[in-house]
Design a protein around this motif. Structure first.
Motif, short mmCIF file in Angstrom:
data_model
loop_
_atom_site.label_atom_id
_atom_site.label_comp_id
_atom_site.label_asym_id
_atom_site.label_seq_id
_atom_site.Cartn_x
_atom_site.Cartn_y
_atom_site.Cartn_z
N THR A 1 0.80 -1.23 0.00
CA THR A 1 0.00 0.00 0.00
C THR A 1 0.83 1.28 0.00
OG1 THR A 1 -0.12 0.00 2.41
CG2 THR A 1 -1.92 -1.10 1.23
N ALA A 2 2.05 1.24 0.56
CA ALA A 2 2.84 2.48 0.65
C ALA A 2 3.30 2.91 -0.74
CB ALA A 2 4.04 2.25 1.56
N ALA A 3 3.17 4.17 -1.04
CA ALA A 3 3.58 4.70 -2.35
C ALA A 3 5.04 4.31 -2.62
CB ALA A 3 3.42 6.21 -2.36
N MET A 4 5.27 3.66 -3.76
CA MET A 4 6.62 3.14 -4.02
C MET A 4 7.65 4.25 -4.13
SD MET A 4 6.27 -0.40 -6.13
CE MET A 4 8.01 -0.62 -5.80
N SER A 5 7.25 5.36 -4.70
CA SER A 5 8.19 6.46 -4.92
C SER A 5 8.63 7.10 -3.61
CB SER A 5 7.52 7.50 -5.82
OG SER A 5 6.21 7.76 -5.34
N ARG A 6 7.89 6.85 -2.52
CA ARG A 6 8.26 7.48 -1.26
C ARG A 6 8.89 6.51 -0.27
NH1 ARG A 6 2.97 10.55 0.49
NH2 ARG A 6 4.21 10.84 2.37
#
Lengths: 418, 418
Positions: free
Chosen positions: A236-241
């Motif tokens: 779920t965590a934004a990959m870019s961040r």
């Protein structure tokens, strides 16, 4: 008639018996691909020790075991008060390892003693065949454990408290295998120490030499890297961040490999150990650790490798928003081995009509510990393709015999010194 | 006067108590950085269960525990013969995890029951607050363990035999914690199931919504990669000729990260688990294993990720002279949740004056198991920056209360259905 005696009545190595012993020993903890799996103080190592003890007694040797489990099989000399000549190496292996690394040096020692027995030859000094405990450092760290304690380089109590990944201690496993001996470790004089070993590199093969006379050790150290990111949900965590510690570790593994390849053949380094937390599929790793060994022929080369790894770590930390910390330890500086014994190695090999070359060793052997208490010689024989720490490790039978013959002549010379 | 009753005498959530409960529960296995470390059936999980049982009894609920350790705290209805409404989630956490993932759904259930008690309201059907065993799959795999056994998706005996990394089994740890209950797992009717959860993604926050009504789950699977090289000595083997399994793993970790980033936000994938053999500094790794979770909003997207990873594996195998095998498992296809309950969620939120949006869930919840035996609703509230499975996981107190209020109104409606 076998080849145990030649026509002149001089002692000679029984090459067939040495080879048979190597194959028998290799079958203990033997793997399907032809290697051996005998980590120090495992059940298989205990079996290997028992077999060595059996063969030693068979050869009339007196066995003693010290407090760190080093085994000494002694053939008495005419003057028991003189410090003994030691011949040895180790019977433990990597997980898995091959049939020759370490084993050759111990079993060739037995072959030397059997040759002297068969020829009815006495020596002035006792000869002791040694099996050093835990040379490999595969299960318990550090490696060269038994020889380091013997040479007074590591305190016995500290070593006995070391644990494996299951939390079992050296102390307990020495007791469990029956090799917690009564004899104090070290504290006695050694006349000289001879270690026959496969080269573990490609130089002898490349140069068509059968015997390597080892001049010196290399400059080495261990390195450790901690990569800290931030935990999170991998679905779920934004990959870019993400601050994924394992991604940082992967970048470093590749960077280190490149740094190593650029140094070859004078030096090398590979990241070979990785740990990762929490190492569960649904979690972004928040902590990863790498470690590696640096080795180089020069002090400057060792430092250059360390510097380049630190540079790579800084760059990757910045690019990947990770905290990366590098540390180094276990520095080994170059040791120059006994010039007299080096000379004896070369002359002995030449006397036997064997092609010989001098070369350094990139990796460590028990002789590096014993160097601090006695003159040492490391004698190399070729191993196929320079491969070791591998089930594919291979030493040609005639090379094993050739090495043992050089050892025999060197032992006769050294054990008869006044 | 507290906020337990509003001026009309209708039941209302005590937001301060709910928050206090969340903080108290979070302190069990609490970490220095504000998270919780409560893997399933650990000592901390047992403490959390004991506290839940205490609070449930305090609220007059009847507690039962089934054979897989699922805990049911029952508030009897006017007609005990009717299947109950269930409200629940889980109290276990990742290692470490946060204070809200799972915990909010269980403690909000208690808040609902307390509100009904305080208002003296009966319901037609019983309401059961459930704590499902091992949703996280952090210590024992698979996750959703308790709910899957309850729904008949996994056989009890198979699950009880699962072991953690130390070799301890679910069966033994249920017994050790006192949560090997006597009640058969599942095999009974459930009227409806409501699960309040933090979103674990950034959508609600990004859209300024307080309530998320979850329409469906996503397409997921697990992937596994085995990378086989050849063992060897890290200080002596020619670097250019090495077949280093860990180097292959590093290349794959980075390739997978790139593949995941290209899919975002519709899907993601990260290699999060690595194992390496023999993982000793002096050995070239001969075997490395990776695993990862694939998630995507569409079946085609899931397949595209799988295909690209296989493509990368083939390329890296060829370039690096390694044998690489990829496999996939644990396929989860999209589930569409009850339209009636979705509608109820939206209307209830609107009735409370809360901004609401519909959205899918990328990750799994116990509701995905219960979906197979009863209509389910998953209700999301925002979590800061979309962060979860993290010590930094955070849910604003007013969002926790808002979610519990929606749950209360939905529970009242569903538990009074004939």
């Amino acid at each position: 008639m076998n080849d145990m005696h030649d026509m002149t009545g001089l002692p000679e190595i029984d090459g067939a018996r040495l080879w048979s012993d190597l194959m028998t020993m290799g079958a203990i903890g033997g793997t399907a691909r032809g290697g051996s799996f005998r980590p120090a103080l495992s059940g298989a190592d205990a079996e290997a020790r028992n077999l060595f003890a059996h063969w030693a007694r068979e050869a009339g040797l007196a066995l003693s075991v010290d407090r760190v489990g080093n085994m000494f099989a002694r053939r008495e000399g005419r003057d028991p008060s003189l410090p003994p000549l030691m011949i040895g190496s180790h019977l433990d292996t990597q997980m898995p390892g091959g049939k020759f690394d370490g084993v050759l040096g111990v079993l060739a020692g037995l072959a030397v003693v059997r040759a002297l027995n068969a020829a009815g030859l006495e020596t002035q000094r006792a000869i002791e065949i040694v099996n050093w405990t835990n040379e490999e450092g595969a299960r318990f760290q550090p490696g060269l454990m038994g020889s380091a304690v013997f040479a007074g380089l590591l305190p016995l109590d500290e070593v006995l408290a070391r644990t494996d990944r299951k939390g079992l201690s050296v102390r307990d496993e020495l007791a469990a295998t029956g090799y917690a001996g009564p004899v104090p470790a070290g504290g006695r004089e050694v006349h000289k120490y001879l270690e026959l070993h496969i080269e573990q590199g490609p130089e002898l093969e490349k140069n068509g030499a059968v015997i390597g006379a080892v001049t010196n050790s290399s400059w080495g150290c261990s390195g450790f890297i901690e990569i800290r990111g931030e935990n999170g949900h991998s679905q779920t965590a934004a990959m870019s961040r993400r601050r994924n510690a394992l991604v940082g570790a992967a970048k470093l593994i590749l960077a280190i490999e490149e740094i190593g390849a650029a140094q070859e053949p004078a030096g090398m380094v590979s990241a070979t150990v990785v740990e990762n937390w929490p190492n569960n599929r649904v979690n972004i790793p928040h902590l990863a650790k790498l470690s590696y060994v640096v080795v180089h022929e020069t002090a400057e080369g060792r430092q250059a490798i360390i510097d380049r790894i630190e540079e790579a770590a800084r760059r990757i930390a910045e690019d990947s928003h990770l905290d990366i910390e590098t540390t180094t330890a276990h520095f080994r500086d170059r040791l120059d081995f006994s010039p007299d014994l080096l000379d004896l190695t070369v002359k002995t090999a030449e006397g036997r009509g064997l092609s010989v070359m001098t070369l350094p060793t990139l990796t460590a052997h028990d002789a590096l510990s014993i160097h601090f208490v006695a003159p040492v010689a490391i004698v190399f024989v070729p191993c196929r393709d320079g491969i070791s720490h591998s089930e594919l490790e291979w030493c040609e039978p005639e090379h094993a015999t050739a090495g043992a013959r050089v050892l025999l002549d060197m032992a006769l010379a050294a054990a008869n010194e006044g």
